[in-house]
Design an enzyme around this catalytic site. Structure first.
Site, PDB file in Angstrom:
ATOM      1  N   LYS A   1     -11.811  20.485  45.567  1.00  0.00           N
ATOM      2  CA  LYS A   1     -13.190  20.242  46.020  1.00  0.00           C
ATOM      3  C   LYS A   1     -14.143  21.298  45.432  1.00  0.00           C
ATOM      4  O   LYS A   1     -15.166  20.952  44.870  1.00  0.00           O
ATOM      5  CB  LYS A   1     -13.273  20.269  47.554  1.00  0.00           C
TER       6      LYS A   1
ATOM      7  N   ARG B   1      -3.891  29.947  43.426  1.00  0.00           N
ATOM      8  CA  ARG B   1      -5.333  30.240  43.284  1.00  0.00           C
ATOM      9  C   ARG B   1      -5.594  31.750  43.375  1.00  0.00           C
ATOM     10  O   ARG B   1      -5.011  32.444  44.203  1.00  0.00           O
ATOM     11  CB  ARG B   1      -6.100  29.521  44.399  1.00  0.00           C
TER      12      ARG B   1
HETATM   13  P1  AP5 Z   1     -12.145  25.488  52.919  1.00  0.00           P
HETATM   14  O1  AP5 Z   1     -12.574  26.726  52.285  1.00  0.00           O
HETATM   15  O2  AP5 Z   1     -13.009  24.305  52.893  1.00  0.00           O
HETATM   16  O3  AP5 Z   1     -10.682  25.141  52.384  1.00  0.00           O
HETATM   17  P2  AP5 Z   1      -9.858  23.775  52.178  1.00  0.00           P
HETATM   18  O4  AP5 Z   1     -10.523  22.537  52.605  1.00  0.00           O
HETATM   19  O5  AP5 Z   1      -8.560  24.078  52.774  1.00  0.00           O
HETATM   20  O6  AP5 Z   1      -9.856  23.609  50.671  1.00  0.00           O
HETATM   21  P3  AP5 Z   1      -9.648  24.696  49.574  1.00  0.00           P
HETATM   22  O7  AP5 Z   1     -10.894  25.506  49.396  1.00  0.00           O
HETATM   23  O8  AP5 Z   1      -8.380  25.443  49.842  1.00  0.00           O
HETATM   24  O9  AP5 Z   1      -9.363  23.795  48.311  1.00  0.00           O
HETATM   25  P4  AP5 Z   1     -10.341  23.067  47.325  1.00  0.00           P
HETATM   26  O10 AP5 Z   1     -10.178  21.622  47.544  1.00  0.00           O
HETATM   27  O11 AP5 Z   1     -11.712  23.636  47.366  1.00  0.00           O
HETATM   28  O12 AP5 Z   1      -9.633  23.439  45.947  1.00  0.00           O
HETATM   29  P5  AP5 Z   1     -10.122  24.377  44.723  1.00  0.00           P
HETATM   30  O13 AP5 Z   1     -11.145  23.675  43.905  1.00  0.00           O
HETATM   31  O14 AP5 Z   1     -10.405  25.756  45.161  1.00  0.00           O
HETATM   32  O15 AP5 Z   1     -11.815  25.776  54.470  1.00  0.00           O
HETATM   33  C1  AP5 Z   1     -11.054  26.897  54.839  1.00  0.00           C
HETATM   34  C2  AP5 Z   1     -10.952  26.983  56.353  1.00  0.00           C
HETATM   35  O16 AP5 Z   1     -12.269  27.135  56.912  1.00  0.00           O
HETATM   36  C3  AP5 Z   1     -10.378  25.756  57.063  1.00  0.00           C
HETATM   37  O17 AP5 Z   1      -8.971  25.770  57.110  1.00  0.00           O
HETATM   38  C4  AP5 Z   1     -11.022  25.877  58.459  1.00  0.00           C
HETATM   39  O18 AP5 Z   1     -10.350  26.839  59.206  1.00  0.00           O
HETATM   40  C5  AP5 Z   1     -12.397  26.412  58.134  1.00  0.00           C
HETATM   41  N1  AP5 Z   1     -13.388  25.340  57.942  1.00  0.00           N
HETATM   42  C6  AP5 Z   1     -14.090  25.066  56.813  1.00  0.00           C
HETATM   43  N2  AP5 Z   1     -14.905  24.018  56.992  1.00  0.00           N
HETATM   44  C7  AP5 Z   1     -14.717  23.607  58.267  1.00  0.00           C
HETATM   45  C8  AP5 Z   1     -15.255  22.555  59.044  1.00  0.00           C
HETATM   46  N3  AP5 Z   1     -16.162  21.686  58.537  1.00  0.00           N
HETATM   47  N4  AP5 Z   1     -14.823  22.417  60.321  1.00  0.00           N
HETATM   48  C9  AP5 Z   1     -13.933  23.263  60.857  1.00  0.00           C
HETATM   49  N5  AP5 Z   1     -13.368  24.268  60.166  1.00  0.00           N
HETATM   50  C10 AP5 Z   1     -13.757  24.446  58.891  1.00  0.00           C
HETATM   51  O19 AP5 Z   1      -8.757  24.370  43.845  1.00  0.00           O
HETATM   52  C11 AP5 Z   1      -7.581  25.015  44.310  1.00  0.00           C
HETATM   53  C12 AP5 Z   1      -6.841  25.656  43.108  1.00  0.00           C
HETATM   54  O20 AP5 Z   1      -6.437  24.613  42.213  1.00  0.00           O
HETATM   55  C13 AP5 Z   1      -7.719  26.607  42.264  1.00  0.00           C
HETATM   56  O21 AP5 Z   1      -6.924  27.670  41.800  1.00  0.00           O
HETATM   57  C14 AP5 Z   1      -8.205  25.739  41.096  1.00  0.00           C
HETATM   58  O22 AP5 Z   1      -8.431  26.504  39.933  1.00  0.00           O
HETATM   59  C15 AP5 Z   1      -7.027  24.775  40.918  1.00  0.00           C
HETATM   60  N6  AP5 Z   1      -7.444  23.424  40.490  1.00  0.00           N
HETATM   61  C16 AP5 Z   1      -8.496  22.690  40.965  1.00  0.00           C
HETATM   62  N7  AP5 Z   1      -8.545  21.485  40.363  1.00  0.00           N
HETATM   63  C17 AP5 Z   1      -7.473  21.423  39.503  1.00  0.00           C
HETATM   64  C18 AP5 Z   1      -6.971  20.441  38.606  1.00  0.00           C
HETATM   65  N8  AP5 Z   1      -7.565  19.237  38.480  1.00  0.00           N
HETATM   66  N9  AP5 Z   1      -5.848  20.707  37.901  1.00  0.00           N
HETATM   67  C19 AP5 Z   1      -5.226  21.939  38.050  1.00  0.00           C
HETATM   68  N10 AP5 Z   1      -5.659  22.922  38.872  1.00  0.00           N
HETATM   69  C20 AP5 Z   1      -6.772  22.671  39.596  1.00  0.00           C
HETATM   70 MG    MG Z   2     -12.707  25.046  48.546  1.00  0.00          MG
END
Ligand code: AP5
Ligand code: MG
Length: 214
Positions: free
Chosen positions: A13, A127
């Site tokens: 995301k 990551r």
């Molecule tokens: P949040 O920060 O939103 O984390 P998440 O939803 O768990 O998602 P991530 O940020 O871990 O993943 P992402 O999808 O952004 O992936 P990214 O692009 O970084 O939330 C964290 C916490 O906050 C929650 O658990 C909760 O406690 C709280 N929270 C937040 N919002 C809330 C709400 N609305 N309500 C209640 N609680 C809330 O990519 C990941 C890795 O993969 C990176 O290293 C990237 O370089 C790599 N990557 C990305 N795309 C690719 C690809 N296509 N191929 C290869 N590698 C890739």
């Molecule tokens: Mg994220």
């Protein structure tokens, strides 16, 4: 353009959000980033949020919804916005509908990044984030030139506290239980754009941009 990015932890995301907001010149609103900033500054909100985040649980709706409501009233959201990680419960989705309708606004699309569990865990565990500028790397897929050092600003790279195998698994479980129902919620409204998030990041962005048009 008023957009939501939906998808499990590690789906990409944040990665897609960076490209989308650049293309469409809209603000990137990530509730996860807002909480992490508050934790860094040691605010009351940060302290409360950390208790839940470290366990892989959702921060309670009453703490999240008002933050997003306030953020959407800001001047820079006039031409649109991209919500990343919000809404995450049906209750949050309904609250968002309410605030948008009060503002006389409608969502354009909800981008649903679909990625299988094994890939999600690998992405989250590998990551690395720059402590200074926030640039995101992956030790295997997008490694920095020098291990542990940001290419852009020379800052130190670190791992998120919630990126351990155990916590990522919990976050994925929580996603299935509490967030996945939003997929049908938005599908029924005719807003959902299903995207295969397991491809490489540039192909994913190409697909999103093609579907959104300009
Ligand atoms: P949040 O920060 O939103 O984390 P998440 O939803 O768990 O998602 P991530 O940020 O871990 O993943 P992402 O999808 O952004 O992936 P990214 O692009 O970084 O939330 C964290 C916490 O906050 C929650 O658990 C909760 O406690 C709280 N929270 C937040 N919002 C809330 C709400 N609305 N309500 C209640 N609680 C809330 O990519 C990941 C890795 O993969 C990176 O290293 C990237 O370089 C790599 N990557 C990305 N795309 C690719 C690809 N296509 N191929 C290869 N590698 C890739
Ligand atoms: Mg994220």
């Amino acid at each position: 353009m008023r957009l939501i990015l939906l998808g499990p932890p590690g789906a990409g995301k944040g990665t897609q959000a960076s490209a989308i907001v650049e293309e469409y010149a809209i603000p990137h609103i990530s509730t996860g980033d807002i909480f992490r900033e508050n934790i860094k500054k040691g605010t009351e909100l940060g302290k409360k949020a950390k208790e839940y985040m470290d366990k892989g649980l959702l921060v309670p709706d009453e703490l999240v919804i008002s933050i997003v409501e306030d953020r959407l009233q800001k001047e820079d959201c006039k031409e649109g916005f991209l919500l990343d990680g919000f809404p995450r419960t049906l209750n949050q989705g309904e609250a968002l509908d309410k605030v948008l309708s009060q503002m006389g606004l409608k969502l354009d699309r909800v981008i649903n990044l679909d990625v299988e569990k094994e890939i999600l865990i690998g992405r989250a565990i590998g990551r690395r984030i720059c402590k200074d500028c926030g640039e995101v790397y992956h030790i295997k897929f997008t490694p920095p030139k020098e291990e542990g050092i940001c290419d852009k600003c020379g800052g130190k790279l670190h791992q998120r506290d919630d990126d351990t195998v155990e916590t990522v698994e919990r976050r994925i479980e929580v996603y299935h239980k509490q967030t996945e129902p939003l997929i049908d919620y938005y599908r029924e409204k005719g807003l959902l754009l299903d995207i295969d998030g397991s491809k490489d990041k540039d192909s994913i962005f190409e697909e999103i941009a093609k579907a959104l048009g300009k």
